[in-house]
Design an enzyme around this catalytic site. Structure first.
Site, mmCIF file in Angstrom:
data_model
loop_
_atom_site.group_PDB
_atom_site.id
_atom_site.type_symbol
_atom_site.label_atom_id
_atom_site.label_comp_id
_atom_site.label_asym_id
_atom_site.label_seq_id
_atom_site.Cartn_x
_atom_site.Cartn_y
_atom_site.Cartn_z
ATOM 1 N N ARG A 73 31.656 5.221 13.384
ATOM 2 C CA ARG A 73 31.754 4.042 14.378
ATOM 3 C C ARG A 73 30.900 4.388 15.576
ATOM 4 O O ARG A 73 31.431 5.469 16.363
ATOM 5 C CB ARG A 73 32.967 3.695 14.535
ATOM 6 C CG ARG A 73 33.156 2.478 15.172
ATOM 7 C CD ARG A 73 34.929 2.425 15.416
ATOM 8 N NE ARG A 73 35.218 3.024 16.973
ATOM 9 C CZ ARG A 73 35.879 3.529 17.219
ATOM 10 N NH1 ARG A 73 37.158 3.540 16.658
ATOM 11 N NH2 ARG A 73 36.204 4.109 18.469
ATOM 12 N N HIS A 133 35.808 0.799 19.337
ATOM 13 C CA HIS A 133 36.657 0.248 18.125
ATOM 14 C C HIS A 133 36.844 -1.427 18.349
ATOM 15 O O HIS A 133 36.386 -1.842 17.228
ATOM 16 C CB HIS A 133 37.988 0.668 18.367
ATOM 17 C CG HIS A 133 38.855 -0.139 17.364
ATOM 18 N ND1 HIS A 133 39.126 -0.089 16.035
ATOM 19 C CD2 HIS A 133 40.086 -0.952 17.428
ATOM 20 C CE1 HIS A 133 39.898 -0.645 15.587
ATOM 21 N NE2 HIS A 133 40.643 -1.501 16.589
ATOM 22 N N TYR A 184 38.894 9.218 24.440
ATOM 23 C CA TYR A 184 39.548 10.167 23.360
ATOM 24 C C TYR A 184 38.350 10.820 22.470
ATOM 25 O O TYR A 184 38.769 11.517 21.667
ATOM 26 C CB TYR A 184 40.225 9.157 22.391
ATOM 27 C CG TYR A 184 39.890 7.961 21.687
ATOM 28 C CD1 TYR A 184 38.765 8.117 20.721
ATOM 29 C CD2 TYR A 184 40.139 6.731 22.394
ATOM 30 C CE1 TYR A 184 38.149 7.002 20.344
ATOM 31 C CE2 TYR A 184 39.241 5.663 22.049
ATOM 32 C CZ TYR A 184 38.501 5.670 20.740
ATOM 33 O OH TYR A 184 37.931 4.577 20.471
HETATM 34 C C1 LIG Z 1 49.650 -3.033 10.282
HETATM 35 C C2 LIG Z 1 48.698 -2.916 11.494
HETATM 36 N N1 LIG Z 1 49.022 -2.011 12.129
HETATM 37 C C3 LIG Z 1 48.328 -1.594 13.445
HETATM 38 C C4 LIG Z 1 47.069 -2.474 13.569
HETATM 39 C C5 LIG Z 1 46.226 -2.262 14.920
HETATM 40 N N2 LIG Z 1 44.963 -1.777 14.539
HETATM 41 C C6 LIG Z 1 43.987 -2.511 14.459
HETATM 42 S S1 LIG Z 1 42.639 -1.580 13.849
HETATM 43 C C7 LIG Z 1 43.378 -0.229 13.902
HETATM 44 C C8 LIG Z 1 42.810 1.053 13.474
HETATM 45 C C9 LIG Z 1 42.376 0.853 11.979
HETATM 46 O O1 LIG Z 1 41.688 1.816 11.745
HETATM 47 P P1 LIG Z 1 40.825 2.168 10.316
HETATM 48 O O2 LIG Z 1 41.589 1.657 9.110
HETATM 49 O O3 LIG Z 1 40.009 3.343 10.297
HETATM 50 O O4 LIG Z 1 39.495 0.863 10.620
HETATM 51 P P2 LIG Z 1 38.515 0.911 11.658
HETATM 52 O O5 LIG Z 1 38.987 0.082 12.688
HETATM 53 O O6 LIG Z 1 37.878 2.170 11.897
HETATM 54 O O7 LIG Z 1 37.280 0.076 10.693
HETATM 55 C C10 LIG Z 1 44.785 -0.500 14.316
HETATM 56 C C11 LIG Z 1 45.854 0.740 14.673
HETATM 57 C C12 LIG Z 1 46.704 -3.489 12.819
HETATM 58 N N3 LIG Z 1 45.744 -4.391 12.976
HETATM 59 N N4 LIG Z 1 47.614 -3.614 11.815
#
Ligand SMILES: Cc1ncc(C[n+]2csc(CCOP(=O)(O)OP(=O)(O)O)c2C)c(N)n1
Ligand SMILES: Cc1ncc(C[n+]2csc(CCOP(=O)(O)OP(=O)(O)O)c2C)c(N)n1
Ligand SMILES: [Mg+2]
Ligand SMILES: [Mg+2]
Lengths: 349, 382, 382, 349
Positions: free
Chosen positions: B272, B276, B285
């Site tokens: 990425r 985020h 971070y």
């Molecule tokens: C069940 C849940 N817990 C927490 C979140 C908050 N949250 C949104 S995106 C994210 C990180 C996701 O990481 P990843 O699966 O690696 O996907 P990326 O965003 O890197 O594409 C979090 C913790 C959420 N959306 N759903």
């Protein structure tokens, strides 16, 4: 939208029915559940069943007994032991055009699936602005009184009632069980179908052999009366009817008993209509008192019919404690004696 | 130019590089690697893929700037990841189902969603997540990993209904692999052997949590073994590799060979580049140097170099593409910004039929709006 | 005598037998296998282990018969699995934590619970799941797999507080491996490298669902790879093998070597001889022949043969043991059946302090009982 | 158990406080949350924080900003992305003797942890008959109004209020946020701590720098009045106070505002006491109306104080629909205008 039925609890009179014959079978509630599943599996090839031990074993309560033999292991599917997986894949199955009926073995084991239920099953229609829907039934035996270990006696219907997009149905008789379950399976929206396992085999009644629906969203007056209305559902209908007879015999109090049958959407019309006649109410449910569905009923009544209200609406409920192990469950559950006492207090207020 | 540096980026540790080296077709400079097989795509298809990746990158820039101007809400950028998104969607047949997260804008666009539909939720319209008729895409999934069992169920349902050639492709991130729903969804897929392809967009971060803190497993692909299905690592910044691997996985899902299981877990190793979401500040971070190292392998540059070297792309075509992209973006933004939502619509589609309680609530809101006007509702909430 | 039959029972399919052959010390006839290392247990310890396994088997028979007479509620038998239960608990230090399911009666007994405590929940007493002071055992876990992240948390907490030598041992079944909590619990254990040993009692069935329908993974042990921790298969009907492997895993959890990770997933390959619970009828879904084949490898018989052959056990000692077991069982049943519960106690320990609402509810129930007597509450509920 | 506080929302007057100085900081609500965490991490080495992005990143709302630098990555722990894992390991950590404070990133993401919360955190004390307890706090930002995508605006406090064994607290001001959170961390039982993110940074107030507790279970009268009581909590205090001022100015209606602060256990005493003085009530909350906590408050009032009741108790709530995307959230949430209208209707009944 009231449907008045006889004291014996049958709901034949005014239910939508596809019945072409008058044939009936004398069934217990759990047999009527199985009959509904059998009926819909026969009539609609999109219907399928999934859950833990629903296949060869026929369900831990035998609600799916022998269905796998009749309809194949593709339509009656034993899943891995994973409730979020069951509801999550069930949503996908529904989206793909099927009509899944998922069994969660006990309501106490529905919580791992809570996220799939409330965040997705309930909301996919709204999220997609009507493009997709989740015509799925999630069956769960619920309630106490069978000397079961912890977690097997849950009655937390309020969790599902509070989530917009879900419907919640609870039969209290074999005939309603069949009709409500068929209506739930045919409903275009997700229905949490709660089965009061205390009365799974408590009594039998005549149930039409044909397919018929007891419409969702319609309460039923199980007993007519003029002095006080008791609102209740599921297994608590039985102690309520006993209490009603007792206070009629001893004190001449004429009790109306309303069986809600559907907890979401609530049949406010029937609730209020009865209250306007009696002016007094008691609510009986197994769930803990605080923030239970009884609170919604009381709040709704005072909102809609305060001018008719002659006494505080009392709630006879499970206590605000975890369901105790079985030695004390008879103290925990609303017994006839507790309902009687509340009726007396309400009437003499 | 698979350097040691590369190994560190792709693998859990340099020592695992050998075994788990991600599949790659285009080297980081866009040349075809020795022994690599370029997928069978026509020049037109390759250009169109290039255009879509470029559109995606411009969409990202535009959306971020709209957000900065307060014209749209929080946005999840995809720069660095568009190559994989576009390529995986190119591998889909029209009827295949796509299960996207909040980040797969380009994957959705390629599979049939208009740009307007991508922007709508960002403008907060009631019908923001609406899907046009006939487009087999689910509304984006925000709760992490919840789409995974649902995609399994969709694929299973298609198979049960005699359409195993209608597959489901399910996106999720590296963070998502920690959720129970990842486990349950893949386990069901293995047990019921359904036509599904799981694409883990391992962009090395789950917000601020790095990949190696997410799980002690060396690769994400190896988690497939727990479900008796195939796991495979691909260079997610190589659109051709992503296309090849995804096509093969879809093919296997639909028509498995004798001993094959239909499901596949693809670990798309990517990065990425940006934040985020627009609400996030990665400098809190992570080190920008890390991002820069990955930018050296940029999917857009790689494909551009490849297409230029093979004489498929020239400056004229590039200019045409740029013009098309800009005018499409401008139109889309205009259309969406001019739309508004009727408050009544909040009550629509909660159920197939409006229950009495909801009708009363809707009517009461209507009456209040009539009485006091809509301005009365736009008070500062705080 | 590792026969082909054996391979079929232990492995997912005969072909995987080679690699994933479970560790075994005592052959099915109780002789020590060539190359096997018998754990360093004194004759007394071995006899005591034997006595505990025998007690467990008798407890099982007794409980089933009490249930048939309606004297206790639904019971989950452990016959066939007691050897593994007793052996794993022998491997624990006194201070180690035990996380049991509804089936680990013997494991609890060995780690410090009285027989009375095992019977109490079956009699439905309010304090059925109470744990005596100083016994580091959690109340049994009924919702499947939920104990797994909790055991990880306990081990983590011990490590954080400077007691990594206080480990947690967590039991669960083959069915439990399908739950999200299995995945999350093991993943956290890998990431935080905590002193925990996961024991999967793979008894081939989750109620009526056979192991190979639970997951398409060939073994359960191999699921460990997804978490970067060690997985190991053991013959769960061989108490000495179970003891050895569990001891080693606990040792590693507490004092890992340089490159070791603390957590281990042990797949204890075993069989549930009887019904899932007294409410279950296995003839509805499985063939008794299958159970009989496993009975040939019975842990009690194997240990008995070994102890007899090594002159540790003779008829006299056997008779003494039997007497002790019978009188302990009789005493325990009597004590528990004579206990009763005060309805007021339902309101105790919901919170550290009784809130007003609860006090009112308790007082109202008290008043009603006084007014109408307890008989009024024993009406048939139906 | 009433504590009356000034209109400015501070709760210093009658809170238990360990304060040795009168020093204060002027903090926003989210800063006060951080301050409480900082304070307890400093005072009690058993306290630790775990959750997604709580470490280096300092929490997506910065509630844990820089705490990892102050207290190490062993006490402020970034976890894998798994809510059931967070709460499940949190339970184990609590059982081992620590005092974990878990952050779930948004209430809408608490459902994967629902089983661990309701089946275990809530019940381990009762199950073990008092032998074990789960002194754990589960923090969740909740509520709408910040133009967030779906699932980020949940307000389903009723789910937790209905489960015996859990406590539920909701601050509405920086000073209460600090005091309630410290009380929650020190509480021997599991506390779901809901943070109204709409007002995370809406205003500042003086917050004592020392450690102090705002006791759980005590509502607070935010505004005194004689004609009607509005019961509310969290971010809805703000529109309620505006509505109260508006109806005072325009129609001379004297509104009392009760901030419940703790939703479980409910402070029935304060609720009823206020109602007995005003005889009329409105309840305002963001959650869907049906089976929300408002229903419990209305049901309790009519049960305990019917003879004082002069008008139906109205509920101004979120609608029974999934929270819409942000363009409509101002229509969904209880605005001052809706609260005013309900007050007028109630008073003129
Ligand atoms: C069940 C849940 N817990 C927490 C979140 C908050 N949250 C949104 S995106 C994210 C990180 C996701 O990481 P990843 O699966 O690696 O996907 P990326 O965003 O890197 O594409 C979090 C913790 C959420 N959306 N759903
Ligand atoms: C979450 C949950 N779902 C369902 C059940 C009902 N149930 C009780 S035991 C069991 C099977 C467990 O199988 P396994 O994990 O293999 O353990 P075993 O009983 O074989 O020891 C099921 C489905 C439960 N207790 N908890
Ligand atoms: Mg990521
Ligand atoms: Mg098993």
């Amino acid at each position: 939208m009231t449907s008045t039925t006889a004291d014996d609890g049958t709901a034949e009179a005014d239910t939508d029915t596809d019945a072409e014959t008058d044939e009936t079978d004398t069934l217990t509630l759990v047999e009527a559940v199985r009959d509904a599943l059998y009926t819909e599996l026969s009539l609609d090839e999109r219907v399928m069943i999934l859950g833990e031990d629903v296949g060869e074993n026929g369900g831990v309560f035998r609600a799916t007994a022998e269905l796998v033999d009749e309809f194949s292991a593709e339509r009656v599917v034993d899943t891995p032991l994973a409730e979020s997986g069951i509801v999550g894949t069930g949503i996908g199955l529904a989206l793909s055009g099927l009509r899944p009926v998922a069994e969660l073995q006990f309501m106490g084991f529905s919580y791992p699936a809570f996220d799939q239920l409330v965040s997705h099953a309930a909301r996919l229609r709204s999220r997609s602005h009507g493009q997709y829907s989740v015509p799925m039934v999630i069956r769960m035996p619920y309630g106490g009184g069978i000397r079961a270990p912890e977690h097997h006696s849950e009655s937390k219907e309020a969790f599902f009632v509070h989530e917009p997009g879900l419907k919640v149905a609870v039969p209290s008789s074999p005939a309603d069980a069949k009709g409500l379950l068929i209506a739930a399976i045919r409903d275009p929206d997700p229905v949490v179908f709660l089965e009061p396992k205390l009365i799974y085999r408590a009594f039998r009644e005549d149930v039409p052999t044909a397919a018929y629906e007891v419409p969702l969203g319609e309460a039923s007056v199980r007993r007519e009366g003029a002095d006080v209305t008791v609102y209740t559902w599921g297994a608590m209908i039985q102690p309520t009817l006993i209490a009603a007879d007792n206070v009629a015999g001893e004190a001449g109090i004429d009790v109306e008993v309303v069986d809600l049958r559907t907890l979401s959407p609530l049949d406010t019309e029937t609730i209020v209509e009865s209250f306007e006649r009696t002016g007094r109410a008691v609510i009986a449910h197994e769930a803990p008192k605080t923030a239970g569905v009884g609170a919604e009923i009381a709040a709704t009544i005072q909102e809609e019919a305060l001018l008719y209200q002659e006494a505080p609406i009392r709630r006879v409920t499970g206590y605000d404690v975890p369901m105790p192990l079985h030695e004390l469950e008879e103290y925990y559950l609303p017994q006839a004696i507790r309902i009687e006492e509340a009726i007396r207090e309400t009437v003499s207020f | 130019m698979s350097t040691q540096n590369d190994a560190e980026q792709y693998g859990h540790s340099a020592t695992t590089y050998g075994d788990d080296k991600p599949i790659r077709i285009l080297d980081t400079d866009g040349t075809v690697l020795p022994d690599a097989e370029v997928p069978d795509l026509s020049a037109d298809e390759l250009v169109s893929m290039y255009e879509d990746i470029k559109l995606a990158r411009r969409f990202d820039q535009r959306a971020i700037s709209l957000q900065r101007q307060g014209r749209i809400a929080t946005y999840a950028p995809m720069t660095g990841q568009e190559g994989a998104q576009v390529a995986t969607s190119y591998a889909l047949d029209d009827q295949d189902w796509l299960f996207p997260t909040y980040r797969e804008h380009a994957a959705k666009y390629v599979h049939g969603m208009e740009l307007e539909s991508l922007l709508k939720p960002l403008c907060g319209h009631r019908d923001g997540y609406a899907i046009p008729d006939g487009v087999p895409i689910m509304p984006e999934y925000i709760p992490i990993a919840t789409q995974i069992p649902q995609a399994t169920g969709m694929a299973w349902g298609n198979r049960l209904q005699g359409n195993p050639e209608r597959a489901a492709l399910c996106h999720f991130g590296d963070g998502a692999t920690s959720e129970g729903d990842f486990h349950e969804g893949l386990n069901f897929a293995g047990v019921f052997d359904v036509p599904v392809v799981f694409v883990c967009n391992n962009n090395q971060w789950a917000i601020s949590v790095p990949r190696d803190h997410q799980t002690a497993s060396e690769t994400i692909a190896q988690k497939a073994a727990a479900y008796g299905i195939e796991g495979i690592r691909v260079d997610g910044l190589d659109p051709l590799a992503m296309y090849s691997v995804t096509s093969a996985a879809l093919q296997k899902a639909k028509n498995p060979a004798e001993d094959d299981r239909r499901p596949t877990l693809i670990e798309s190793v990517q990065y990425r580049y940006g934040a985020h979401t627009t609400a996030d500040d990665p400098s809190a971070y992570r080190d920008e140097d890390e991002a820069n190292a990955w930018r050296e392998k940029d999917p857009l540059d790689r494909l551009q170099n490849y297409l230029t070297a093979t004489d498929i792309l020239d400056d004229e075509l590039e200019a045409e593409i740029d013009d098309r992209i800009e005018s499409r973006l401008t139109d889309a933004v205009e259309t969406v910004e001019n739309a508004t939502t009727d408050p009544d619509s909040m009550f629509d589609h909660v159920y197939a039929e409006l229950p009495d309680r909801l009708r009363n609530q809707r009517d009461r809101l209507r009456a209040l709006r009539e009485k006091y006007g809509d301005d009365a509702f736009s008070e500062v909430l705080e």
